[in-house]
Design an enzyme around this catalytic site. Structure first.
Site, PDB file in Angstrom:
ATOM      1  N   HIS A 129       0.819  -1.224   0.000  1.00  0.00           N
ATOM      2  CA  HIS A 129       0.000   0.000   0.000  1.00  0.00           C
ATOM      3  C   HIS A 129       0.856   1.278   0.000  1.00  0.00           C
ATOM      4  CE1 HIS A 129      -3.602  -2.328   0.391  1.00  0.00           C
ATOM      5  NE2 HIS A 129      -3.249  -2.829   1.549  1.00  0.00           N
ATOM      6  N   ASP A 158      -4.569 -13.091   2.881  1.00  0.00           N
ATOM      7  CA  ASP A 158      -5.828 -12.715   3.527  1.00  0.00           C
ATOM      8  C   ASP A 158      -7.060 -12.999   2.667  1.00  0.00           C
ATOM      9  OD1 ASP A 158      -4.656 -10.767   1.957  1.00  0.00           O
ATOM     10  OD2 ASP A 158      -4.621  -9.228   3.509  1.00  0.00           O
TER      11      ASP A 158
END
Ligand SMILES: [Zn+2]
Ligand SMILES: [Zn+2]
Length: 438
Positions: free
Chosen positions: A110, A238
């Site tokens: 990110h 995830d």
């Protein structure tokens, strides 16, 4: 099946955490490490462990511009995490191993080119730093990064958005339902690089079946077509059905088969927060698949709780595969149209939120659509947060920039400095491998 030599790098970063009970914590790696030791993987002749290196600021500055500077924004753990990815890259490039997997944290996908703080648990982009290291030190040209984390790899997308030599493919849970709320199909790269950003937003509830449809009919054919010199996997876990931060339904077998088909040269760990129920199994599955060993017995004890895929999800996945196949097949035409529409410069304005730091950034980016090179980029950035106000004007000169673009980039920064609207003025000169403060 003959096994392949696999390098592993571990760095659990004991002294780095966003907060004590934060889901991004050192146990993410410790349970995996236990499982790997228990399975005897470190005793296998085909598996070799490497210590992480410590990345240099020079390595970071090929990717990032920290405002006011990187050293005030990162810790030593960030240098070791990026150095872990670099150690994996060196092991592969020196042919000591066939492939490598860096199991390190803090994560990176990110983190964007301009850094004002931490967002989505990331401050510097460890894969992007590794990619530019590979280019600088080993002359690697075409790179494919496949981001298999459940969250859109918005930072990696940002770093390579104007680079036609880096194919960035990200599948993720649809941004309308999950952080960071981006990664839609209309984000395809700026005009000189259209098609080399390929987003595949997937509906919540996607299972192994849906994921492998996407892999077989979209990701693998696109990779085959692009012909990268190296394939990097941003290996987030995830998407697992037990992950507490997302809503997908991928199993350890699904991930291991993915690694088996993707044949990434280097994998770098990203997210994954189901610390006991998923990470040890998913990581062992990926390690076995990357070493071309039998992974069929890696099964989670609670596998019965994994949901099945609804027919609505299946239909929606088929539609997105079709749409993306069509985009890839017509990308040259899309590019001609986009360049004709934009003229000499393409620009975009964005608001970027740093959730871990409470910072709002406003950015204006302008790309020169040069017919001779991939074009220089200027960025005006201003950020508001607890620290007050920060601003900078930045020009980036890409690798293999033409002489006109090199000069124009400096001219743009000198002109901005004369106007004096920002606090700091930078040139990120990739041709000369340095970040200059003007
Ligand atoms: Zn994630
Ligand atoms: Zn140029």
């Amino acid at each position: 099946m003959a096994s392949q030599k696999l390098g592993l790098v571990f760095f659990p970063a004991f002294d780095w955490a966003i907060s004590p009970a934060h889901p991004e914590r050192e146990e993410r790696l410790l349970y995996t490490r236990d499982q790997i030791v228990e399975e005897g993987l470190l005793d296998m002749p085909c598996i070799r462990e490497y210590k992480p290196q410590i990345a240099q600021y020079k390595d970071l500055e090929r990717v990032h511009i920290g405002v006011p500077d990187l050293s005030s924004l990162i810790t030593d753990a960030h240098l070791v995490s990026a150095g872990g990815a670099i150690a994996a890259a060196d092991a592969v490039m020196r042919r000591e191993v066939d492939r490598a997997f860096a199991l390190v944290r803090p994560p990176g996908h990110h983190a964007m080119r301009v850094v004002h703080g931490t967002r989505g648990f990331c401050t510097i982009n460890i894969e992007a730093i590794m990619v530019e290291y590979l280019r600088k030190n080993y002359g690697i040209g075409k790179v494919a990064i496949v981001d298999t984390d459940v969250h859109h790899g918005d930072g990696t997308q940002d770093v390579f958005y104007h680079d036609p030599n880096t194919l960035f493919i990200s599948f993720h849970q649809d941004g309308r339902t999950l952080y960071p709320g981006t990664g839609f199909t209309n984000e395809m790269g700026s005009p000189n690089a259209i098609g080399t950003t390929l987003n595949i937003p997937l509906p919540p509830g996607t299972t192994d079946a849906g994921l492998h449809e996407v892999l077989d009919h979209l990701i693998l054919p696109v990779l085959n077509d692009f012909k990268p010199d190296i394939i990097i996997n941003s290996a987030g876990q995830d998407n697992h059905y037990s992950d507490p931060l997302a809503n997908m339904a991928i199993t350890a077998q699904g991930y291991a088969r993915l690694a088996d088909k993707l044949k990434a040269d280097i994998a770098v760990l990203e997210g994954g927060y189901s610390i006991e129920n998923a990470l040890p199994y998913v990581n062992v599955g990926i390690i076995l698949a990357m070493a071309r060993m039998d992974y069929s017995k890696v099964i989670e004890p609670d596998i019965a709780t994994c949901p099945v895929q609804s027919s609505a999800v299946t239909r929606s996945i088929s539609a997105i595969i079709k749409e993306r196949q069509n985009m890839w097949a017509t990308k040259e035409k899309l590019q001609q149209e986009a360049i004709a529409k934009a003229g000499d410069f393409w620009q975009r304005g964005r608001n970027i939120y740093y959730d871990d730091a409470g910072i709002d950034e406003r950015q204006k980016e302008v790309v020169r659509l040069c017919p001779h090179c991939s074009g220089y980029v200027t960025i005006e950035t201003e950020a508001y947060g607890m620290f007050g106000y920060k601003s900078a004007y930045i020009a980036t000169i890409p690798n293999q920039a033409c002489p006109t673009c090199q000069k124009a980039a400096y001219d743009a920064v000198y002109k901005a400095k004369k106007q004096g609207k920002q606090q700091l003025y930078f040139v990120q000169n990739k041709m000369e491998d340095r970040l200059e403060i003007l």
